[in-house]
Write a protein that holds these residues in place. Structure first.
Motif, PDB file in Angstrom:
ATOM      1  N   HIS A   1      54.482  57.480  51.435  1.00  0.00           N
ATOM      2  CA  HIS A   1      55.897  57.290  51.749  1.00  0.00           C
ATOM      3  C   HIS A   1      56.732  56.959  50.518  1.00  0.00           C
ATOM      4  O   HIS A   1      57.932  57.213  50.499  1.00  0.00           O
ATOM      5  CB  HIS A   1      56.054  56.205  52.820  1.00  0.00           C
ATOM      6  CG  HIS A   1      55.775  56.717  54.197  1.00  0.00           C
ATOM      7  ND1 HIS A   1      54.510  56.711  54.748  1.00  0.00           N
ATOM      8  CD2 HIS A   1      56.582  57.293  55.123  1.00  0.00           C
ATOM      9  CE1 HIS A   1      54.560  57.244  55.957  1.00  0.00           C
ATOM     10  NE2 HIS A   1      55.800  57.604  56.212  1.00  0.00           N
ATOM     11  N   ILE A   2      56.125  56.383  49.499  1.00  0.00           N
ATOM     12  CA  ILE A   2      56.858  56.170  48.251  1.00  0.00           C
ATOM     13  C   ILE A   2      57.177  57.519  47.614  1.00  0.00           C
ATOM     14  O   ILE A   2      58.319  57.778  47.226  1.00  0.00           O
ATOM     15  CB  ILE A   2      56.051  55.290  47.281  1.00  0.00           C
ATOM     16  CG1 ILE A   2      56.006  53.840  47.784  1.00  0.00           C
ATOM     17  CG2 ILE A   2      56.659  55.341  45.871  1.00  0.00           C
ATOM     18  CD1 ILE A   2      55.140  52.923  46.952  1.00  0.00           C
ATOM     19  N   CYS A   3      56.185  58.388  47.525  1.00  0.00           N
ATOM     20  CA  CYS A   3      56.343  59.657  46.810  1.00  0.00           C
ATOM     21  C   CYS A   3      57.092  60.698  47.637  1.00  0.00           C
ATOM     22  O   CYS A   3      57.998  61.356  47.130  1.00  0.00           O
ATOM     23  CB  CYS A   3      54.982  60.213  46.414  1.00  0.00           C
ATOM     24  SG  CYS A   3      54.034  59.139  45.317  1.00  0.00           S
ATOM     25  N   GLY A   4      56.656  60.884  48.885  1.00  0.00           N
ATOM     26  CA  GLY A   4      57.227  61.959  49.678  1.00  0.00           C
ATOM     27  C   GLY A   4      56.725  63.320  49.262  1.00  0.00           C
ATOM     28  O   GLY A   4      57.227  64.354  49.704  1.00  0.00           O
ATOM     29  N   ASN A   5      55.730  63.334  48.364  1.00  0.00           N
ATOM     30  CA  ASN A   5      55.148  64.577  47.897  1.00  0.00           C
ATOM     31  C   ASN A   5      53.695  64.325  47.516  1.00  0.00           C
ATOM     32  O   ASN A   5      53.264  63.181  47.402  1.00  0.00           O
ATOM     33  CB  ASN A   5      55.933  65.137  46.706  1.00  0.00           C
ATOM     34  CG  ASN A   5      55.959  64.171  45.535  1.00  0.00           C
ATOM     35  OD1 ASN A   5      54.926  63.841  44.953  1.00  0.00           O
ATOM     36  ND2 ASN A   5      57.143  63.685  45.174  1.00  0.00           N
ATOM     37  N   ARG A   6      52.935  65.397  47.311  1.00  0.00           N
ATOM     38  CA  ARG A   6      51.513  65.258  46.999  1.00  0.00           C
ATOM     39  C   ARG A   6      51.247  64.985  45.532  1.00  0.00           C
ATOM     40  O   ARG A   6      50.305  64.282  45.187  1.00  0.00           O
ATOM     41  CB  ARG A   6      50.770  66.539  47.378  1.00  0.00           C
ATOM     42  CG  ARG A   6      50.896  66.911  48.831  1.00  0.00           C
ATOM     43  CD  ARG A   6      50.081  68.172  49.149  1.00  0.00           C
ATOM     44  NE  ARG A   6      50.359  68.586  50.518  1.00  0.00           N
ATOM     45  CZ  ARG A   6      51.080  69.647  50.836  1.00  0.00           C
ATOM     46  NH1 ARG A   6      51.545  70.423  49.887  1.00  0.00           N
ATOM     47  NH2 ARG A   6      51.306  69.943  52.103  1.00  0.00           N
ATOM     48  N   HIS A   7      52.072  65.563  44.670  1.00  0.00           N
ATOM     49  CA  HIS A   7      51.699  65.585  43.246  1.00  0.00           C
ATOM     50  C   HIS A   7      51.809  64.233  42.550  1.00  0.00           C
ATOM     51  O   HIS A   7      51.257  64.055  41.471  1.00  0.00           O
ATOM     52  CB  HIS A   7      52.524  66.634  42.490  1.00  0.00           C
ATOM     53  CG  HIS A   7      53.993  66.332  42.408  1.00  0.00           C
ATOM     54  ND1 HIS A   7      54.898  66.754  43.355  1.00  0.00           N
ATOM     55  CD2 HIS A   7      54.712  65.657  41.476  1.00  0.00           C
ATOM     56  CE1 HIS A   7      56.112  66.358  43.009  1.00  0.00           C
ATOM     57  NE2 HIS A   7      56.031  65.681  41.885  1.00  0.00           N
ATOM     58  N   MET A   8      52.483  63.245  43.155  1.00  0.00           N
ATOM     59  CA  MET A   8      52.623  61.939  42.518  1.00  0.00           C
ATOM     60  C   MET A   8      51.712  60.876  43.122  1.00  0.00           C
ATOM     61  O   MET A   8      51.709  59.733  42.672  1.00  0.00           O
ATOM     62  CB  MET A   8      54.077  61.468  42.606  1.00  0.00           C
ATOM     63  CG  MET A   8      55.054  62.300  41.790  1.00  0.00           C
ATOM     64  SD  MET A   8      56.759  61.756  42.035  1.00  0.00           S
ATOM     65  CE  MET A   8      56.683  60.094  41.377  1.00  0.00           C
TER      66      MET A   8
END
Length: 362
Positions: free
Chosen positions: A205-212
């Motif tokens: 939920h912090i990133c909202g994406n996979r790559h981070m």
């Protein structure tokens, strides 16, 4: 508040837990097959300690998938039986608590949209009276440390002795790097006040994406968090909710295996306090750098506007206004004019350089 300083660590909740504690599973339970296959594949990696799945999903806007409902608890319980791993889910109402307990959920968590509302937290806390089940409490959506502490206190006063916190980031207008800005200084301050409070990071939920995910998970462990909660799905791209931030079970295992465990906190209590303050300084510096980058992005747009309208880069009157306003604000904040002038001159020069680069770009 004193009782929160003597909370048991998560390793006492379940005897087999070791740091980092890994909680994983789908953002939302969608079908029985999806829940069972995801959980079985996670268990097969040998890296996951607890299985999660969203049953009721509070959504920002209507007409989005808001969870499969109580039937998903049956699927989650089947996953528990099949894997031997404990299960956890989010609750937001007294009815949710009752349903979760009826289906053998081992750990509950209170979500960010619930933590922000003391009435909702109290309803959950009242439903937990007489039931000492472990409860994790996510930070509220807004960056309000007292609100987070208040939610923890309400649950503790209901008689729950096994309490932990989940850091899932904070909504921040204009934030582009993260889905929810981590603002690490807030959970660090929470941990400073309550050193024994278990802290889990939710990089999904912090990133909202996979790559981070890997980067944020490592930063959390570097800050001595107890573990991570990572969303996983057998077919992430076609997930019914939060598809961009979910990964396949085998990727969860890869990330966990690549994490570096560090234990460099000093034993001396005074030195440990100093370390916490230094961590706060580092995180403020990081946030300042992020703001610098955003500011320079705006400076480039200004450069494009000036180029299109044949305007000069240096606008002396505007610079004097910036400096004058900064002096007034700085005095109220206890900052010296000498510091403000040095800082703004450096920023102003970089802005000019950024605009100059745009103006001379062919």
């Amino acid at each position: 508040m004193e009782a929160l300083k003597n909370l048991p660590p998560m390793t006492e909740w379940f005897p087999d837990l070791k740091r980092p504690i890994v909680i994983s599973g789908p953002c939302s339970a969608e079908t029985e097959e999806q829940v069972l296959e995801t959980c079985k594949r996670l268990a097969a990696t040998g890296t996951v300690d607890m299985l999660r799945a969203g049953i009721w999903k509070p959504r920002t806007r209507p007409n989005n998938f808001e969870g499969i409902g109580s039937i998903g608890l049956k699927w989650l319980h089947k996953a528990k039986v099949a894997t031997g791993l404990p299960i956890t889910t989010e609750v937001a109402t007294a009815a949710h608590v009752q349903e979760a307990l009826k289906h053998g959920v081992d750990v509950l968590w209170i979500g960010a949209r619930t933590t922000v509302n003391p009435f909702s937290v109290q309803e959950v806390a009242d439903a937990l009276k007489g039931v000492d089940i472990p409860v994790l409490i996510k930070n509220p959506i807004n960056a309000d440390l007292d609100l987070w502490i208040g939610a923890i206190e309400r649950v503790q006063q209901a008689g729950v002795s096994q309490i932990g916190a989940i850091h899932r980031g904070f909504a921040k207008y204009g934030e582009k790097q993260y889905r929810n800005a981590p603002q690490w200084q807030l959970p660090i301050e929470l941990k400073r006040r309550f050193p024994n409070l278990p802290m889990i990071c939710d990089p999904s939920h912090i990133c909202g994406n996979r790559h981070m995910l890997q980067e944020v998970s490592q930063e959390a462990l570097d800050l001595n968090y107890d573990g991570v909660m990572i969303e996983s799905h057998i077919d992430p791209d076609n997930a019914w909710s939060d598809a961009k931030q979910q990964v396949v079970p085998e990727r969860v295992a890869e990330m966990i295996n690549d994490l570096v465990l560090r234990n460099n906190l000093p034993q001396n209590g005074e030195a440990s306090g100093l370390s916490a303050f230094r961590n706060q300084i580092d995180l403020y510096d990081q946030e300042i750098m992020n703001l610098f980058a955003q500011r320079m992005g705006v400076a480039q747009k200004i450069g494009e506007f000036k180029k299109e309208n044949n305007m000069s880069i240096l606008q002396t009157k505007r610079w004097e206004e910036i400096l004058g306003n900064a002096f007034k604000k700085g005095r109220k904040l206890g900052l010296s004019e000498a510091f403000i002038e040095k800082y703004l001159k450096a920023v102003h020069q970089e802005s000019i350089d950024q605009q100059n680069a745009v103006m001379n770009k062919k």
